[in-house]
Scaffold this motif. Structure first.
Motif, short mmCIF file in Angstrom:
data_model
loop_
_atom_site.label_atom_id
_atom_site.label_comp_id
_atom_site.label_asym_id
_atom_site.label_seq_id
_atom_site.Cartn_x
_atom_site.Cartn_y
_atom_site.Cartn_z
N GLU A 109 47.45 23.81 21.95
CA GLU A 109 46.39 24.50 20.55
C GLU A 109 45.66 25.66 21.46
OE1 GLU A 109 46.51 25.36 17.61
OE2 GLU A 109 47.46 23.05 16.63
N LEU A 110 45.58 25.00 23.20
CA LEU A 110 44.40 26.70 24.07
C LEU A 110 44.94 27.23 24.42
CD1 LEU A 110 41.88 23.63 25.09
CD2 LEU A 110 41.48 25.32 23.39
N THR A 111 46.63 26.53 24.55
CA THR A 111 48.31 27.53 24.82
C THR A 111 47.94 28.95 24.48
OG1 THR A 111 48.12 25.60 26.94
CG2 THR A 111 49.88 27.37 26.69
N ILE A 112 48.97 28.61 23.80
CA ILE A 112 49.46 29.68 21.91
C ILE A 112 48.76 30.33 22.04
CG2 ILE A 112 51.09 27.55 21.39
CD1 ILE A 112 49.75 27.65 19.01
N GLY A 113 49.47 31.80 22.04
CA GLY A 113 48.85 33.02 21.54
C GLY A 113 48.46 33.92 23.35
N LYS A 114 48.40 33.16 24.02
CA LYS A 114 47.54 33.55 25.78
C LYS A 114 48.05 34.44 26.05
CE LYS A 114 42.96 31.43 24.79
NZ LYS A 114 43.76 30.28 23.71
N LYS A 115 48.07 35.93 26.51
CA LYS A 115 49.25 36.37 27.08
C LYS A 115 49.74 35.68 28.76
CE LYS A 115 47.97 40.87 25.86
NZ LYS A 115 47.17 42.36 26.15
N LYS A 116 48.86 35.05 29.11
CA LYS A 116 49.13 34.92 30.63
C LYS A 116 49.81 33.42 30.26
CE LYS A 116 46.94 32.22 34.29
NZ LYS A 116 45.20 31.24 34.87
N TYR A 117 50.43 33.18 29.33
CA TYR A 117 51.16 32.07 29.14
C TYR A 117 52.93 31.89 27.86
CZ TYR A 117 48.19 29.44 31.48
OH TYR A 117 46.50 28.23 32.51
N ALA A 118 53.07 33.54 27.48
CA ALA A 118 54.05 34.14 26.94
C ALA A 118 54.32 33.60 27.55
CB ALA A 118 53.13 35.74 26.78
N ASP A 119 55.69 33.50 28.58
CA ASP A 119 56.38 32.67 28.96
C ASP A 119 56.75 31.55 28.93
OD1 ASP A 119 55.37 32.58 30.39
OD2 ASP A 119 56.62 32.06 32.51
N VAL A 120 56.18 30.60 28.13
CA VAL A 120 56.47 29.22 28.15
C VAL A 120 56.36 29.42 26.28
CG1 VAL A 120 55.88 28.78 30.37
CG2 VAL A 120 54.22 28.95 28.50
N GLU A 121 55.86 29.89 25.77
CA GLU A 121 55.23 30.01 24.50
C GLU A 121 56.31 28.99 23.29
OE1 GLU A 121 52.63 31.56 20.63
OE2 GLU A 121 51.97 32.56 22.55
N ASP A 122 57.15 29.55 23.70
CA ASP A 122 58.37 28.60 22.63
C ASP A 122 58.44 26.87 23.49
OD1 ASP A 122 58.75 30.94 21.77
OD2 ASP A 122 60.92 30.87 22.97
N ASP A 123 58.84 27.02 24.61
CA ASP A 123 57.71 25.10 25.53
C ASP A 123 57.09 24.74 24.68
OD1 ASP A 123 60.37 25.82 26.37
OD2 ASP A 123 59.19 26.34 27.99
N ILE A 124 56.17 25.16 24.41
CA ILE A 124 55.00 24.35 23.85
C ILE A 124 54.91 24.37 22.53
CG2 ILE A 124 51.80 25.16 23.46
CD1 ILE A 124 52.64 24.97 26.89
N LYS A 125 55.15 25.58 22.16
CA LYS A 125 55.48 25.53 20.43
C LYS A 125 56.10 24.00 20.21
CE LYS A 125 54.62 30.27 18.59
NZ LYS A 125 54.46 30.80 17.49
N ARG A 126 56.95 24.44 21.01
CA ARG A 126 58.08 23.08 20.71
C ARG A 126 57.23 21.42 20.97
NH1 ARG A 126 60.80 20.06 25.06
NH2 ARG A 126 60.31 21.86 25.91
#
Length: 204
Positions: free
Chosen positions: A43-60
């Motif tokens: 929850e604290l990772t998604i939506g952050k530009k810094k972690y955009a490249d792993v957002e799909d992984d985080i959502k999974r």
């Protein structure tokens, strides 16, 4: 249902002489809290530009974490239900000719849910490991806490398997269950320790 109790009531019931919740149910609750912390990392990772490249992984991972959390919560009450036949079997007179067969089946039932909790802890630790690798660094301590909790829940639940297999007369079944349990503990408790120690080292 225990999952509908307040935290206060659940803790007081655990501290009482009531047969449940016991080690299995408490382990499942700890596992649920552990994977919930893992999901918080997401929850604290998604939506952050810094972690955009792993957002799909985080959502999974968050989807997997939600499913595991619900499974842990289900197992809290399942453990109490699985223990009930064993509690009843202990009350059968020892000279009753059907006691051994009833007791054996009750022991297998009572061991089955703690074994499920161990398996679920292993799945949770795999998810938490990926959260720790890809999630927001501001929540890295939460990933470490998650790993510690799920590792502890696994070890605690394992004891609830061992105490039942110890009393089984069907030693082939008992040793098969023990071997599988040993394998899971060797694989996943070490993983939890590695995650925790890596994170602890990075914070010092």
């Amino acid at each position: 249902m225990f999952i509908d109790k307040t935290v206060h009531d659940f803790v007081n019931l655990t501290a009482s002489n009531a047969p449940t919740p016991g080690g299995g149910g408490v382990s499942a609750l700890v596992g649920a809290l552990g994977i919930a912390l893992g999901n918080m990392v997401g929850e604290l990772t998604i939506g952050k530009k810094k972690y955009a490249d792993v957002e799909d992984d985080i959502k999974r991972l968050m989807q997997e974490a939600q499913e595991l959390k619900e499974e842990f919560l289900r197992l809290i009450d399942a453990d109490a239900e699985a223990f009930a036949p064993l509690a009843k079997a202990y009350g059968i007179p020892k000279d009753d000719p059907g006691r051994d067969e009833i007791m054996e089946e009750a022991l297998k039932t009572a061991a089955s849910v703690p074994m499920d909790i161990v398996h679920t802890c292993g799945k949770a630790l795999r998810v938490i490991e990926e959260f720790a690798e890809k999630g927001s660094k501001i929540a890295i301590s939460d990933a470490g806490c998650a790993a510690a909790l799920c590792g502890a829940a696994m070890q605690a639940s394992a004891l609830n398997v061992y105490i039942n297999t110890q009393s089984m007369k069907d030693r082939i079944f008992a040793e098969s269950m023990n071997s599988e349990l040993d394998r899971l503990l060797n694989e996943y408790v070490n993983k939890g320790d590695v995650i925790y120690n890596r994170i602890a080292s990075s914070l010092r």
